[in-house]
Design an enzyme around this catalytic site. Structure first.
Site, PDB file in Angstrom:
ATOM      1  N   GLU A  85       8.344   8.398  -3.540  1.00 32.63           N
ATOM      2  CA  GLU A  85       7.526   7.997  -2.391  1.00 32.63           C
ATOM      3  C   GLU A  85       8.081   8.564  -1.099  1.00 32.63           C
ATOM      4  O   GLU A  85       7.319   8.942  -0.199  1.00 32.63           O
ATOM      5  CB  GLU A  85       7.470   6.466  -2.303  1.00 32.63           C
ATOM      6  CG  GLU A  85       6.498   5.922  -1.246  1.00 32.63           C
ATOM      7  CD  GLU A  85       7.112   5.773   0.142  1.00 32.63           C
ATOM      8  OE1 GLU A  85       6.356   5.540   1.097  1.00 32.63           O
ATOM      9  OE2 GLU A  85       8.354   5.893   0.277  1.00 32.63           O
ATOM     10  N   GLU A  86       9.406   8.634  -1.007  1.00 34.72           N
ATOM     11  CA  GLU A  86      10.054   8.986   0.256  1.00 34.72           C
ATOM     12  C   GLU A  86       9.804  10.430   0.696  1.00 34.72           C
ATOM     13  O   GLU A  86      10.090  10.786   1.839  1.00 34.72           O
ATOM     14  CB  GLU A  86      11.559   8.712   0.174  1.00 34.72           C
ATOM     15  CG  GLU A  86      11.933   7.237   0.033  1.00 34.72           C
ATOM     16  CD  GLU A  86      11.677   6.415   1.290  1.00 34.72           C
ATOM     17  OE1 GLU A  86      11.249   6.988   2.306  1.00 34.72           O
ATOM     18  OE2 GLU A  86      11.885   5.193   1.242  1.00 34.72           O
ATOM     19  N   ASP A 138       5.377  -2.588  -0.033  1.00 42.03           N
ATOM     20  CA  ASP A 138       6.429  -1.745   0.530  1.00 42.03           C
ATOM     21  C   ASP A 138       7.042  -2.542   1.680  1.00 42.03           C
ATOM     22  O   ASP A 138       6.722  -3.720   1.861  1.00 42.03           O
ATOM     23  CB  ASP A 138       5.847  -0.408   1.013  1.00 42.03           C
ATOM     24  CG  ASP A 138       6.870   0.722   1.018  1.00 42.03           C
ATOM     25  OD1 ASP A 138       8.063   0.444   1.269  1.00 42.03           O
ATOM     26  OD2 ASP A 138       6.482   1.886   0.802  1.00 42.03           O
ATOM     27  N   ASP A 186      14.377  -0.725   1.004  1.00 44.75           N
ATOM     28  CA  ASP A 186      13.188   0.141   1.038  1.00 44.75           C
ATOM     29  C   ASP A 186      13.334   1.163  -0.101  1.00 44.75           C
ATOM     30  O   ASP A 186      14.037   2.148   0.050  1.00 44.75           O
ATOM     31  CB  ASP A 186      13.109   0.846   2.385  1.00 44.75           C
ATOM     32  CG  ASP A 186      12.018   1.897   2.458  1.00 44.75           C
ATOM     33  OD1 ASP A 186      11.144   1.928   1.570  1.00 44.75           O
ATOM     34  OD2 ASP A 186      12.056   2.710   3.398  1.00 44.75           O
ATOM     35  N   HIS A 222       7.879   1.268  -4.975  1.00 44.81           N
ATOM     36  CA  HIS A 222       8.498   2.558  -5.301  1.00 44.81           C
ATOM     37  C   HIS A 222       9.998   2.407  -5.466  1.00 44.81           C
ATOM     38  O   HIS A 222      10.633   1.548  -4.865  1.00 44.81           O
ATOM     39  CB  HIS A 222       8.134   3.646  -4.290  1.00 44.81           C
ATOM     40  CG  HIS A 222       8.777   3.551  -2.944  1.00 44.81           C
ATOM     41  ND1 HIS A 222      10.047   4.012  -2.690  1.00 44.81           N
ATOM     42  CD2 HIS A 222       8.320   3.067  -1.758  1.00 44.81           C
ATOM     43  CE1 HIS A 222      10.335   3.833  -1.416  1.00 44.81           C
ATOM     44  NE2 HIS A 222       9.306   3.249  -0.818  1.00 44.81           N
ATOM     45  N   HIS A 229      15.889   2.616   6.800  1.00 46.24           N
ATOM     46  CA  HIS A 229      16.555   3.910   6.566  1.00 46.24           C
ATOM     47  C   HIS A 229      17.981   3.932   7.125  1.00 46.24           C
ATOM     48  O   HIS A 229      18.492   4.977   7.511  1.00 46.24           O
ATOM     49  CB  HIS A 229      15.724   5.082   7.088  1.00 46.24           C
ATOM     50  CG  HIS A 229      14.538   5.377   6.228  1.00 46.24           C
ATOM     51  ND1 HIS A 229      13.926   6.604   6.187  1.00 46.24           N
ATOM     52  CD2 HIS A 229      13.844   4.598   5.360  1.00 46.24           C
ATOM     53  CE1 HIS A 229      12.911   6.569   5.342  1.00 46.24           C
ATOM     54  NE2 HIS A 229      12.842   5.347   4.831  1.00 46.24           N
TER      55      HIS A 229
END
Length: 363
Positions: free
Chosen positions: A218-219, A241, A184, A71, A328
Site C-alpha cells: 500500500e505504501e 487504515d 500504520d 495493509h 511515518h
C-alpha cells in the site's frame, strides 16, 4: 458486545509480536505468516497471491462477497550507494521521513541475517548555527555500520538493494496508548483479524462470503489491493487504515481537519466512498452508541479504499480510519479505545449487510 471482551491478553500479545516483526514494502511475507497463523482458527480457508497479499475467507462458496481490509507493509529504506570508506546512502521504500533518521538505529536485512547500523549525523559543535546549518535530506543522511571501507561492507553481506527497517518495538504508554513503528497499518491487519475472532467466538453466521484481506504494497501506491481485488471480485469493501490526529503542534486544522485519538473511529467522505455504505456505517455507529468522527477527503482517500472502489466496474467501498499521532515515525501512537471501537464498528456493520445488497442509488 461488551468492550472489555474485545482486546484480550492473547490478542494483545499477538499485536505486539506482529508489530515488532519487520515487514517492509515488498518483503511482507514473514508478517503475513504470523497473521495467518493467528487468524487460522477463525476462517475456513486462505487465499494468497504472487506478491504476498493474504486473505482469510469465511464461507468461501458464497456468491456475494464482502471484504474487510487493512495493509501489511511498513515504510523502509533501500541501500542505494556504498562509499569507498564504507558509508551507506539510501533511497525511500514508501514515505520514509528523512527528518527523523539522524541518530536512529537500523536493521539492514541481508541473506546472512540482520546487520546493525546507525544513521550518523555531524555533532552540533561542528555545525554552523545559522540558516546554513545542515538539515536532514535524502542526499546527506547516511548509515554507518562500523565498516572501514566498501569491501568490509560487502563482506558483511550488505549490498545495493538491501532493505532497511527501524528496530523500534511496541510499548504501552500511560496504560491505554499503543506506541510503535508500523502501526500504520499493522493495526489494520490486527483489527480485521479481531473481527474474524469475534464472529467465530460469538457464533455469528454470515449470509455472505467474508474476505479478511491483508494487502501488501500500500505504501508505494495501493498495489496489493489493486491486485487482490481482481482475484476476489467483491461486492462490498470496508477498508481500515490510519489517519492523522490533528491536535498536536504544527498541524493546520484548516487544511487537515479536526480528528483526534480517543474520540472514536473516523469515517471518511470522498468520491471513492460509496454514500449508502458510508451511511450504513454511521447508522450502525449511532445505533450501537459507538463514538465516531468525520473526515473529508478531496480527490482521493489515499488508502486502499480507492483501489477497491474503482475496480471490477465499481465496488461499493467505505473507509473507517484509526486516528494516529506521528505517522511515518517510529513512535506512532493510537488509543486503545479507538482500536476497540473500530473493531466493534466493522463487526456490527457486517451484521447489518444482507446477501445481494447492491447499495445502488437507483434501487
Amino acid at each position: 458486545m461488551a468492550k472489555k471482551n474485545i482486546i484480550t491478553k492473547k490478542s494483545l500479545a499477538f499485536f505486539e509480536k506482529y508489530l515488532n516483526n519487520a515487514a517492509p514494502t515488498g518483503y511482507e511475507w514473514e508478517g503475513q505468516k504470523l497473521w495467518m497463523d493467528y487468524l487460522k482458527p477463525y476462517v475456513d480457508t486462505f487465499i494468497t497471491d504472487t506478491y504476498g497479499t493474504a486473505v482469510g475467507v469465511i464461507n468461501p462458496d458464497a456468491k456475494y462477497k464482502v471484504v474487510i481490509e487493512g495493509h501489511s507493509d511498513e515504510i523502509s529504506w533501500y541501500v542505494n550507494y556504498i562509499t569507498d570508506n564504507g558509508l551507506i546512502y539510501v533511497i525511500r521504500n514508501g514515505g520514509s521521513d528523512q527528518q527523523i533518521a539522524p541518530s536512529k538505529w537500523v536493521n539492514i536485512h541481508t541473506k546472512k541475517g540482520i546487520v546493525k547500523g546507525v544513521f550518523g549525523w555531524p555533532a552540533i559543535h561542528t555545525r554552523k548555527n545559522d540558516k546554513d546549518s545542515p538539515v536532514p535530506k535524502l542526499d546527506n543522511i547516511f548509515i554507518d555500520i562500523g565498516a572501514k571501507d566498501n569491501k568490509e561492507v560487502e563482506k558483511l553481506g550488505v549490498h545495493v538493494g538491501c532493505v532497511i527497517t527501524y528496530p523500534d518495538t511496541f510499548h504501552v504508554l500511560n496504560k491505554d496508548k499503543f506506541v510503535c513503528r508500523a502501526i500504520d497499518n499493522r493495526a489494520g491487519g490486527f483489527m480485521i483479524a479481531e473481527v474474524a475472532r469475534l464472529l467465530h467466538e460469538n457464533k455469528q453466521k454470515l449470509p455472505f462470503g467474508l474476505y479478511i484481506t491483508n494487502s501488501v504494497q500500500e505504501e508505494i501506491g495501493l498495489r496489493g489491493a489493486e491486485m487482490i481485488t481482481q482475484t476476489i471480485k467483491p461486492n462490498v469493501a470496508i477498508v481500515t487504515d490510519v489517519c492523522h490526529d490533528t491536535t498536536t503542534p504544527m498541524i493546520e486544522k484548516k487544511t487537515e481537519g479536526h480528528t483526534e485519538i480517543g474520540a472514536g473511529p473516523v469515517i471518511s467522505y470522498a468520491p471513492a466512498v460509496q454514500n449508502k455504505l458510508r451511511e450504513r456505517i454511521i447508522e450502525t455507529a449511532e445505533a450501537k452508541k459507538i463514538p465516531f468522527q468525520r473526515m473529508a477527503a478531496s480527490r482521493m482517500t489515499g488508502t486502499d479504499t480507492d483501489a477497491f472502489a474503482y475496480s471490477n466496474g465499481g465496488v461499493a467501498s467505505a473507509l473507517i480510519s484509526l486516528p494516529l499521532r506521528y505517522m511515518h515515525t517510529t513512535v506512532e501512537m493510537v488509543h486503545k479505545e479507538d482500536v476497540e471501537n473500530v473493531i466493534q464498528l466493522i463487526y456490527e456493520t457486517l451484521l447489518t449487510i444482507k446477501e445481494g445488497e447492491t447499495f445502488s442509488y437507483f434501487d
